[in-house]
Design an enzyme around this catalytic site. Structure first.
Site, PDB file in Angstrom:
ATOM      1  N   HIS A  18      37.088  37.099  46.131  1.00 18.51           N
ATOM      2  CA  HIS A  18      36.322  37.224  44.884  1.00 18.51           C
ATOM      3  C   HIS A  18      35.420  36.000  44.791  1.00 18.51           C
ATOM      4  CE1 HIS A  18      35.831  39.348  41.111  1.00 18.51           C
ATOM      5  NE2 HIS A  18      35.967  38.231  40.422  1.00 18.51           N
ATOM      6  N   LYS A 163      29.935  43.890  36.350  1.00 16.80           N
ATOM      7  CA  LYS A 163      29.434  42.526  36.200  1.00 16.80           C
ATOM      8  C   LYS A 163      29.312  41.948  37.598  1.00 16.80           C
ATOM      9  CE  LYS A 163      31.817  38.357  34.542  1.00 16.80           C
ATOM     10  NZ  LYS A 163      32.410  37.721  33.352  1.00 16.80           N
ATOM     11  N   LYS A 165      28.637  38.743  40.111  1.00 13.69           N
ATOM     12  CA  LYS A 165      28.692  37.289  40.158  1.00 13.69           C
ATOM     13  C   LYS A 165      27.531  36.790  41.006  1.00 13.69           C
ATOM     14  CE  LYS A 165      32.491  36.198  37.942  1.00 13.69           C
ATOM     15  NZ  LYS A 165      32.443  35.320  36.768  1.00 13.69           N
ATOM     16  N   ASP A 194      26.836  37.408  35.847  1.00  9.65           N
ATOM     17  CA  ASP A 194      27.450  36.157  35.395  1.00  9.65           C
ATOM     18  C   ASP A 194      27.032  35.072  36.383  1.00  9.65           C
ATOM     19  OD1 ASP A 194      28.926  34.125  34.359  1.00  9.65           O
ATOM     20  OD2 ASP A 194      30.890  35.120  34.555  1.00  9.65           O
ATOM     21  N   GLU A 220      25.199  36.339  31.581  1.00  8.59           N
ATOM     22  CA  GLU A 220      26.296  35.478  31.127  1.00  8.59           C
ATOM     23  C   GLU A 220      26.128  34.055  31.650  1.00  8.59           C
ATOM     24  OE1 GLU A 220      30.081  37.307  31.788  1.00  8.59           O
ATOM     25  OE2 GLU A 220      31.203  35.428  31.578  1.00  8.59           O
ATOM     26  N   ASP A 245      29.814  31.763  27.760  1.00 11.40           N
ATOM     27  CA  ASP A 245      31.197  31.867  28.254  1.00 11.40           C
ATOM     28  C   ASP A 245      31.793  30.463  28.366  1.00 11.40           C
ATOM     29  OD1 ASP A 245      33.599  32.425  29.417  1.00 11.40           O
ATOM     30  OD2 ASP A 245      32.807  33.106  31.333  1.00 11.40           O
ATOM     31  N   LYS A 269      37.720  34.331  25.146  1.00 14.27           N
ATOM     32  CA  LYS A 269      38.843  34.258  26.081  1.00 14.27           C
ATOM     33  C   LYS A 269      39.991  33.547  25.381  1.00 14.27           C
ATOM     34  CE  LYS A 269      36.107  34.230  30.313  1.00 14.27           C
ATOM     35  NZ  LYS A 269      35.589  33.446  31.444  1.00 14.27           N
ATOM     36  N   GLU A 323      36.439  42.832  29.877  1.00 15.14           N
ATOM     37  CA  GLU A 323      36.551  42.781  31.348  1.00 15.14           C
ATOM     38  C   GLU A 323      38.018  42.541  31.716  1.00 15.14           C
ATOM     39  OE1 GLU A 323      33.979  39.449  32.348  1.00 15.14           O
ATOM     40  OE2 GLU A 323      35.417  38.013  31.528  1.00 15.14           O
TER      41      GLU A 323
HETATM   42  C1  MUC Z   1      34.105  34.392  34.185  1.00 11.02           C
HETATM   43  O1  MUC Z   1      33.397  33.412  34.288  1.00 11.02           O
HETATM   44  O2  MUC Z   1      33.735  35.244  33.393  1.00 11.02           O
HETATM   45  C2  MUC Z   1      35.796  36.915  34.606  1.00 11.02           C
HETATM   46  C3  MUC Z   1      35.617  38.009  35.387  1.00 11.02           C
HETATM   47  C4  MUC Z   1      35.440  37.554  36.697  1.00 11.02           C
HETATM   48  O3  MUC Z   1      35.233  38.229  37.696  1.00 11.02           O
HETATM   49  O4  MUC Z   1      35.480  36.214  36.711  1.00 11.02           O
HETATM   50  C5  MUC Z   1      35.840  35.770  35.435  1.00 11.02           C
HETATM   51  C6  MUC Z   1      35.384  34.469  34.963  1.00 11.02           C
HETATM   52 MG    MG Z   2      31.908  34.099  32.888  1.00  4.56          MG
END
Ligand code: MUC
Ligand code: MG
Length: 369
Positions: A18, A163, A165, A194, A220, A245, A269, A323
């Site tokens: 991941h 979402k 990354k 994000d 994000e 976040d 969170k 999420e």
């Molecule tokens: C984040 O920064 O949001 C949440 C879902 C994911 O894949 O990583 C996290 C952390």
């Molecule tokens: Mg995040």
């Protein structure tokens, strides 16, 4: 009476690497807390974080040490049914350590809700929904693999919000990656990104303009958490929603971000907020300020995910969904019965407390020695 507090580390491999801008996760270390009370009732909490110390200032090992050495001794002997009083003591004496405090508060509230024979959500003011929309994060680092993974999720009817990354590669490469995925998946799905703070403000201006034009509907934490002025300028400049976040470490930050119009959406969170009650306060600040809500995760296992679900089930606005897919990223389950994901939603457990049962034998086998 609170009789004992145990902190357990469990290393669980992820189903695939991941990749975030701050870390590549091949395993997740669950931090579980078990509180035993004199009346025979016990409660569970979780303080899992991402990437050791890559994401935040608390690591699994520091959380365990700080609970075992500094927090647990303050709680032993206290009335287990007076959760607010116990947490007031901890918040007064212990500085920082939001994740550790969250796990403790979760375990105490789980125990108390079991004692009262009600679901945890009802102790938090009451749920207004029984199911939560759940996004999935595409973070394999490979465009073709990500598209295949998303298509599988759509077919399974598990996720239709994705979402992505980004932030590791150049802005141009990331934009091309995201827009290729958006194009492949079409208009029926929501695609979001994000950046995990990786962009400069200039990168963000260029990147967000291209993503907005390509139909991406949420950006994000594009810039550093502490650069609130840049977040405010980006929020003002673009019509696509900008979400805070990492900038949100509890109600006080939420108030500052809201006051400075530095986000359209808050990722709430429970661990980052420092507990379930502070997470409710973050949501209240958002609602009073006209900021929309999203239920975030630190990729916790089932305990933290269930606790988050109970909190988010009480939000009257949840326009960006959640999420809460953490357990699905892991190769091992710590519950006897897994959480139910169905028709793009997570079911909020209905049994007393968190509504989940730990598989103690399995945990005994899996825990770090
Ligand atoms: C984040 O920064 O949001 C949440 C879902 C994911 O894949 O990583 C996290 C952390
Ligand atoms: Mg995040």
């Amino acid at each position: 009476m609170i009789q004992s507090i145990e902190t357990i580390l469990v290393d669980v491999p992820t189903i695939r690497p991941h990749k975030l801008s701050v870390a590549t996760m091949n395993t997740q270390t669950l931090v579980l807390v078990r509180v035993r009370c004199a009346d025979g009732i016990e409660g569970w909490g979780e303080a899992t974080t991402i990437g050791g110390l890559n994401y935040g200032g608390e690591s699994p090992e520091s959380i365990k040490t700080n609970i075992d050495t500094h927090i647990a001794p303050l709680l032993i002997g206290m009335d287990a049914s007076q959760v607010a009083k116990a947490m007031m003591k901890i918040r007064k004496i212990i500085q920082d350590n939001r994740f550790a405090k969250c796990a403790i508060e979760t375990a105490l509230l789980d125990a108390q809700a079991r004692r009262l024979n009600i679901p945890l959500s009802e102790l938090l003011g009451g749920r207004v929904r029984d199911t939560l929309p759940v996004a999935w994060t595409l973070a394999s680092g490979d465009t073709v693999k990500d598209i295949a993974e998303a298509e599988k999720m759509l077919e399974l009817r598990r996720h239709r919000i994705f979402k992505l990354k980004i932030g590791l590669r150049s802005v141009a490469d990331d934009v091309a990656h995201v827009l290729a995925i958006k194009k492949a998946l079409g208009d029926q799905v929501s695609v979001r990104v994000d950046v995990n703070q990786a962009w400069s403000e200039m990168d963000a201006v260029n990147g967000i303009a291209a993503l907005e034009a390509g139909g991406i509907d949420l950006i994000e934490q594009p810039v550093r958490a502490e650069n609130m002025a840049a977040m405010a300028r980006l929020t003002q400049r673009f019509s696509v929603a900008i979400m805070a976040d990492e900038a949100l470490h509890g109600p006080q930050d939420a108030y500052q971000v809201a006051m400075q119009n530095a986000a359209d959406v808050f990722a709430v969170k429970i661990t980052q907020s420092g507990g379930l009650i502070p997470a409710l306060q973050v949501a209240t600040v958002a609602q009073l300020s006209g900021v929309s809500l999203y239920g975030g995760t630190m990729l916790e296992g089932a305990v933290g995910t269930a606790a988050s679900a109970h909190v988010f089930s009480t939000f009257t606005d949840l326009s960006f969904g959640t999420e809460l897919f953490g357990p699905l990223l892991l190769t091992e389950e710590v519950l006897r019965e897994p959480l139910v994901y169905k028709d793009f939603m997570l079911e909020v457990p209905k049994k007393p407390g968190l509504g989940v049962e730990i598989d103690l034998e399995k945990l005994q086998f899996m825990r770090r020695q």
